[in-house]
Design an enzyme around this catalytic site. Structure first.
Site, PDB file in Angstrom:
ATOM      1  N   HIS A  79     -13.411   0.834   9.452  1.00 48.46           N
ATOM      2  CA  HIS A  79     -12.508  -0.174   8.864  1.00 48.46           C
ATOM      3  C   HIS A  79     -12.936  -0.554   7.437  1.00 48.46           C
ATOM      4  O   HIS A  79     -13.201  -1.718   7.134  1.00 48.46           O
ATOM      5  CB  HIS A  79     -12.457  -1.431   9.751  1.00 48.46           C
ATOM      6  CG  HIS A  79     -11.199  -2.228   9.543  1.00 48.46           C
ATOM      7  ND1 HIS A  79     -10.586  -2.948  10.520  1.00 48.46           N
ATOM      8  CD2 HIS A  79     -10.426  -2.402   8.426  1.00 48.46           C
ATOM      9  CE1 HIS A  79      -9.504  -3.549  10.042  1.00 48.46           C
ATOM     10  NE2 HIS A  79      -9.384  -3.226   8.767  1.00 48.46           N
ATOM     11  N   ILE A  80     -13.020   0.457   6.601  1.00 53.10           N
ATOM     12  CA  ILE A  80     -13.510   0.240   5.231  1.00 53.10           C
ATOM     13  C   ILE A  80     -12.464   0.616   4.182  1.00 53.10           C
ATOM     14  O   ILE A  80     -12.787   0.736   3.002  1.00 53.10           O
ATOM     15  CB  ILE A  80     -14.804   1.050   4.971  1.00 53.10           C
ATOM     16  CG1 ILE A  80     -14.611   2.498   5.421  1.00 53.10           C
ATOM     17  CG2 ILE A  80     -16.020   0.403   5.628  1.00 53.10           C
ATOM     18  CD1 ILE A  80     -15.675   3.453   4.945  1.00 53.10           C
ATOM     19  N   GLY A  81     -11.221   0.787   4.648  1.00 49.50           N
ATOM     20  CA  GLY A  81     -10.166   1.208   3.715  1.00 49.50           C
ATOM     21  C   GLY A  81     -10.082   0.310   2.486  1.00 49.50           C
ATOM     22  O   GLY A  81      -9.811   0.765   1.381  1.00 49.50           O
ATOM     23  N   GLU A 141     -12.609  -2.635  17.995  1.00 47.74           N
ATOM     24  CA  GLU A 141     -13.628  -2.366  16.975  1.00 47.74           C
ATOM     25  C   GLU A 141     -14.868  -3.184  17.289  1.00 47.74           C
ATOM     26  O   GLU A 141     -14.758  -4.314  17.781  1.00 47.74           O
ATOM     27  CB  GLU A 141     -13.094  -2.744  15.590  1.00 47.74           C
ATOM     28  CG  GLU A 141     -11.923  -1.864  15.174  1.00 47.74           C
ATOM     29  CD  GLU A 141     -11.335  -2.215  13.803  1.00 47.74           C
ATOM     30  OE1 GLU A 141     -11.879  -3.126  13.130  1.00 47.74           O
ATOM     31  OE2 GLU A 141     -10.348  -1.573  13.417  1.00 47.74           O
ATOM     32  N   ILE A 201       0.833  -1.203   0.000  1.00 47.04           N
ATOM     33  CA  ILE A 201       0.000   0.000   0.000  1.00 47.04           C
ATOM     34  C   ILE A 201       0.868   1.253   0.000  1.00 47.04           C
ATOM     35  O   ILE A 201       0.680   2.153  -0.821  1.00 47.04           O
ATOM     36  CB  ILE A 201      -0.964  -0.011   1.206  1.00 47.04           C
ATOM     37  CG1 ILE A 201      -1.943  -1.188   1.061  1.00 47.04           C
ATOM     38  CG2 ILE A 201      -1.716   1.305   1.319  1.00 47.04           C
ATOM     39  CD1 ILE A 201      -2.847  -1.424   2.253  1.00 47.04           C
ATOM     40  N   ASP A 205      10.758   2.719   6.313  1.00 49.49           N
ATOM     41  CA  ASP A 205      10.387   1.307   6.474  1.00 49.49           C
ATOM     42  C   ASP A 205      11.515   0.618   7.223  1.00 49.49           C
ATOM     43  O   ASP A 205      12.685   0.998   7.072  1.00 49.49           O
ATOM     44  CB  ASP A 205      10.183   0.647   5.097  1.00 49.49           C
ATOM     45  CG  ASP A 205       9.361  -0.637   5.195  1.00 49.49           C
ATOM     46  OD1 ASP A 205       8.232  -0.658   4.670  1.00 49.49           O
ATOM     47  OD2 ASP A 205       9.846  -1.626   5.809  1.00 49.49           O
TER      48      ASP A 205
HETATM   49  P1  NAI Z   1       2.783  -4.961   3.576  1.00 47.45           P
HETATM   50  O1  NAI Z   1       3.150  -6.080   4.454  1.00 47.45           O
HETATM   51  O2  NAI Z   1       2.977  -5.066   2.110  1.00 47.45           O
HETATM   52  O3  NAI Z   1       3.604  -3.676   4.057  1.00 47.45           O
HETATM   53  C1  NAI Z   1       3.866  -3.346   5.381  1.00 47.45           C
HETATM   54  C2  NAI Z   1       5.213  -2.640   5.421  1.00 47.45           C
HETATM   55  O4  NAI Z   1       5.387  -2.074   6.696  1.00 47.45           O
HETATM   56  C3  NAI Z   1       6.375  -3.573   5.201  1.00 47.45           C
HETATM   57  O5  NAI Z   1       7.223  -3.061   4.184  1.00 47.45           O
HETATM   58  C4  NAI Z   1       7.083  -3.595   6.559  1.00 47.45           C
HETATM   59  O6  NAI Z   1       8.484  -3.762   6.451  1.00 47.45           O
HETATM   60  C5  NAI Z   1       6.741  -2.237   7.080  1.00 47.45           C
HETATM   61  N1  NAI Z   1       6.820  -2.095   8.528  1.00 47.45           N
HETATM   62  C6  NAI Z   1       6.388  -2.957   9.474  1.00 47.45           C
HETATM   63  N2  NAI Z   1       6.613  -2.448  10.704  1.00 47.45           N
HETATM   64  C7  NAI Z   1       7.194  -1.230  10.514  1.00 47.45           C
HETATM   65  C8  NAI Z   1       7.651  -0.232  11.396  1.00 47.45           C
HETATM   66  N3  NAI Z   1       7.538  -0.360  12.705  1.00 47.45           N
HETATM   67  N4  NAI Z   1       8.199   0.860  10.854  1.00 47.45           N
HETATM   68  C9  NAI Z   1       8.319   1.013   9.512  1.00 47.45           C
HETATM   69  N5  NAI Z   1       7.908   0.092   8.635  1.00 47.45           N
HETATM   70  C10 NAI Z   1       7.343  -1.019   9.130  1.00 47.45           C
HETATM   71  O7  NAI Z   1       1.288  -4.592   3.919  1.00 47.45           O
HETATM   72  P2  NAI Z   1       0.227  -3.795   3.046  1.00 47.45           P
HETATM   73  O8  NAI Z   1      -0.519  -4.710   2.166  1.00 47.45           O
HETATM   74  O9  NAI Z   1       0.890  -2.614   2.439  1.00 47.45           O
HETATM   75  O10 NAI Z   1      -0.774  -3.307   4.186  1.00 47.45           O
HETATM   76  C11 NAI Z   1      -0.377  -2.326   5.125  1.00 47.45           C
HETATM   77  C12 NAI Z   1      -1.329  -2.269   6.291  1.00 47.45           C
HETATM   78  O11 NAI Z   1      -2.626  -1.889   5.868  1.00 47.45           O
HETATM   79  C13 NAI Z   1      -1.508  -3.597   7.034  1.00 47.45           C
HETATM   80  O12 NAI Z   1      -1.469  -3.363   8.402  1.00 47.45           O
HETATM   81  C14 NAI Z   1      -2.893  -4.047   6.639  1.00 47.45           C
HETATM   82  O13 NAI Z   1      -3.471  -4.829   7.653  1.00 47.45           O
HETATM   83  C15 NAI Z   1      -3.598  -2.723   6.493  1.00 47.45           C
HETATM   84  N6  NAI Z   1      -4.796  -2.773   5.650  1.00 47.45           N
HETATM   85  C16 NAI Z   1      -5.900  -2.078   6.067  1.00 47.45           C
HETATM   86  C17 NAI Z   1      -7.050  -2.075   5.326  1.00 47.45           C
HETATM   87  C18 NAI Z   1      -8.234  -1.315   5.769  1.00 47.45           C
HETATM   88  O14 NAI Z   1      -9.369  -1.705   5.468  1.00 47.45           O
HETATM   89  N7  NAI Z   1      -8.058  -0.223   6.449  1.00 47.45           N
HETATM   90  C19 NAI Z   1      -7.153  -2.836   4.081  1.00 47.45           C
HETATM   91  C20 NAI Z   1      -5.906  -3.453   3.667  1.00 47.45           C
HETATM   92  C21 NAI Z   1      -4.794  -3.411   4.457  1.00 47.45           C
END
Ligand code: NAI
Length: 632
Positions: free
Chosen positions: A515-517, A492, A385, A404
């Site tokens: 939680h609808i992102g 939630e 993302i 990151d």
């Molecule tokens: P991803 O796993 O591809 O990326 C997460 C990144 O965060 C990784 O590059 C990781 O190294 C980095 N990271 C982890 N801890 C860190 C820290 N303390 N400091 C800096 N970087 C750190 O995950 P993706 O697909 O990009 O999703 C990101 C987040 O969005 C997840 O938590 C996911 O659950 C959430 N999400 C929320 C949604 C919503 O409805 N609001 C929908 C889809 C995802």
């Protein structure tokens, strides 16, 4: 092949060999552009049905349909082209069967040789083995009728044709219609297989010796299958929690036997329901526990039609050799778009302005309203993302900074920050896209807010526990944070009927969303496409790329070989044992792939065509084998 020497296969054409009724398709072609096309096609369908249920004789229905059709010789090539595309899937898969048994296969149809022969010839079926009607044409090429002397133009014609053929041996009939059953009823066939891949007729199913949802099933029952290891219709799929209909379609199209259930199931219910199921599809509510897995006697794969997989006991699945797949990227774009929208809305002060209007307040002023162009956006977590947001944000004129904990390549002109502090102190907007690991609890708290400039926009669309809500609240109240958007919360509500409780309710310029992102129609559809394809790929090729629990192996397509898929507990020496068994059976290895994780080893071995049951038995009985299957 000897044991099939005196077996003959009699196959129907319309709705069996092809998915469709050829005269319907001819109608579409011949009536193209005519004003009353729809009515006439409807009429043809009705007459077809009347012919089938017996209220018209077959000949009467044929005469009537041809009259309405108004077809011409010139329409036939188009019809043939169309029908070629409409050959039943399982027939397409099993071309080898038609080739191997070409002398034993007869097409007996109430349709017309004019279009049947060119189609079935491509499947090696001989022209002289096709028994069907023939069109009659007038001088200008109009179709005026059919050869009235042909037995197949009257009721009971198929049985009569078989009688005339006088085949010396066992006769197996495969077809979807009552007229196919009549062959058996007349004592002219040993077995009638009701073919249901395209249509199901209750009166036919009742009479069948076997129901064949595909040709694979027929070949499997008769131990003649070569194209696939196991008929797909015998693979039971259970989809819970209202999974998007597109997924149901994709899995049905593959030939699986799909059962859909609108709600989730509790542990005990699932323990019952899981029996006999090979593929389980769930969303976030259903818990796939160790106890559920104990009851899973045929489970090959679990599809989580969502992002998270906390609801699945991944380790227990692994120990059972069950591969789990999810859809990690399907809603990436949806989250990115929401973040962009919120950045603009907050920077412009739109949220409070718009809300005030509903209270009757007309506050026309530019104060507190800014463009986002040229502002510094800080992305924490540059994963799927974060990285996509980086690209879109830059296109809108934002300067992107990111941080990151892993080494991540900067996209476009994004600037990498060495520390979180560097990022937070450099930007005007901060947006969190880190994953939900435990260590990230309260990663943004009072200390981190102090590193930020005054007048910040703060967005969290990642996970609720990542932000210390009290500290956030304090900084909103003190004016350090001037715009906030939060989609995820430490606590939630479990359902839409539960109240949302949070200190953030009522905060200034604060967008709160449930939680609808990732919740868009597009994302749901992407998930419905992605997960079934991963599972089908695993079943068809053994490929485990993107599996959440299995060692990830991307495999080449299987060509002229058998693929042996062996899953075992990860103890030393298994690969050596597999290869010893293969050597003992003088089997040539064409390719071999191995990957392990802490729990299991996953070995794929492609071998030359020939092998015997003893080999399979020997491989199965290697100690520590969890699961073993063969792909043809
Ligand atoms: P991803 O796993 O591809 O990326 C997460 C990144 O965060 C990784 O590059 C990781 O190294 C980095 N990271 C982890 N801890 C860190 C820290 N303390 N400091 C800096 N970087 C750190 O995950 P993706 O697909 O990009 O999703 C990101 C987040 O969005 C997840 O938590 C996911 O659950 C959430 N999400 C929320 C949604 C919503 O409805 N609001 C929908 C889809 C995802």
């Amino acid at each position: 092949m000897e044991y099939t020497n005196n077996k003959y296969f009699v196959i129907d054409f319309d709705s069996t060999f092809t998915k469709v009724e050829a005269l319907d398709v001819l109608g579409e072609i011949a009536l193209e552009g005519k004003a009353d096309k729809t009515e006439r096609l409807k009429e043809i369908k009705e007459i077809t049905d009347e012919g089938m249920n017996g209220s018209l004789t077959f000949r009467e229905s044929l005469v009537k349909r041809l009259e309405i059709l108004d077809a011409h010789q010139k329409h036939l090539p188009k019809l043939v082209d169309e029908l070629k595309k409409q050959v039943s899937k399982s027939f397409q898969r099993n071309k080898e069967f038609f080739k191997n048994y070409k002398d034993k296969i007869f097409i007996i149809s109430n349709g017309f040789k004019d279009f049947i022969v060119p189609i079935v010839n491509e499947y090696h079926i001989k022209t002289e083995n096709v028994y069907a009607n023939s069109f009659e044409f007038d001088k200008s090429g109009n179709i005026t009728g059919f050869d009235q002397n042909n037995a197949l133009s009257v009721n009971g014609g198929k049985a009569k044709q078989l009688k005339d053929l006088d085949l010396q041996g066992d006769v197996y009939v495969i077809g979807d219609g009552y007229t196919d059953y009549e062959i058996k009823a007349a004592g002219m066939a040993n077995k009638f297989y009701a073919f249901t891949e395209n249509v199901k007729r209750d009166n036919v199913l009742e009479k069948a010796d076997h129901i064949a949802p595909s040709l694979d099933e027929f070949l499997y029952l008769n131990k003649m299958n070569t194209a696939i290891s196991y008929p797909k219709n015998r693979i039971n799929v259970l989809l819970l929690e209202n999974i998007h209909p597109h997924a149901v379609e994709v899995l049905k199209e593959e030939g699986y036997n799909v059962e859909v259930y609108p709600a989730g199931l509790d542990e005990n219910e699932l323990c019952e329901k899981i029996k006999g199921v090979s593929i389980l599809g769930i969303r976030s509510k259903t818990q796939v526990t160790a106890k559920v897995l104990e009851n899973a006697d045929r489970l090959i794969s679990v599809g989580a039609f969502c992002i998270g997989t906390n609801q699945v006991d991944l380790e227990a699945c692994l120990k059972k050799g069950v591969a789990v797949f999810n859809a990690p990227f399907s809603n990436t774009r949806s989250v990115v778009e929401m973040a962009i929208a919120e950045i603009i809305v907050l920077y412009r002060g739109l949220f409070d302005r718009a809300t005030a209007m509903h209270d009757g307040q007309w506050n026309k002023s530019a104060s507190g309203s800014y463009e986002i162009r040229g502002k510094n956006l800080g992305i924490v977590g540059y994963g799927n993302i974060g990285a996509q947001l980086s690209v879109v944000a830059e296109a809108l004129g934002l300067n992107v900074y990111y941080y990151d904990i892993q080494e991540k390549l900067a996209l476009g002109n994004a600037k990498k920050c060495a520390t979180l502090k560097e990022l937070l102190s450099s930007v005007d907007i901060v947006t969190l896209h880190v994953d939900g690991r435990k260590e990230n609890k309260n990663m943004i708290g009072e200390r981190e807010f102090q590193w930020m400039k005054d007048g910040m926009i703060f967005i969290n669309l990642s996970r609720g526990h990542v932000v210390d809500i009290e500290a956030l609240q304090k900084n909103i109240d003190e004016g350090k944070i001037v715009g906030t958007a939060i989609d995820v919360f430490p606590q939630e509500p479990k359902s839409n009927s539960e109240e949302f409780i949070s200190k953030l309710r009522g905060s200034k310029n604060t967008i709160l969303t449930p939680h609808i992102g990732g919740s868009t129609q597009e994302a749901q559809e992407n998930i419905a496409e992605f997960v079934p394809n991963k599972i089908m790929d695993y079943i068809n090729t053994g490929s485990t790329s993107n599996s959440v629990n299995f060692p990830n192996l991307q495999l080449p397509a299987l060509e002229n070989a058998h693929r042996l898929i062996h899953i075992h507990h990860n103890v030393p020496g298994i690969l050596a044992q597999i290869n010893q068994v293969l050597a003992d059976h003088e089997i040539n290895i064409v390719g071999q792939y191995l990957k392990t994780n802490e729990v299991i080893g996953y070995v794929i071995t492609d071998i030359d065509k020939a092998y015997d049951r003893e080999l399979i038995k020997a491989l199965r009985s290697i100690d520590h084998t969890v699961k073993f299957r063969v792909l043809y």
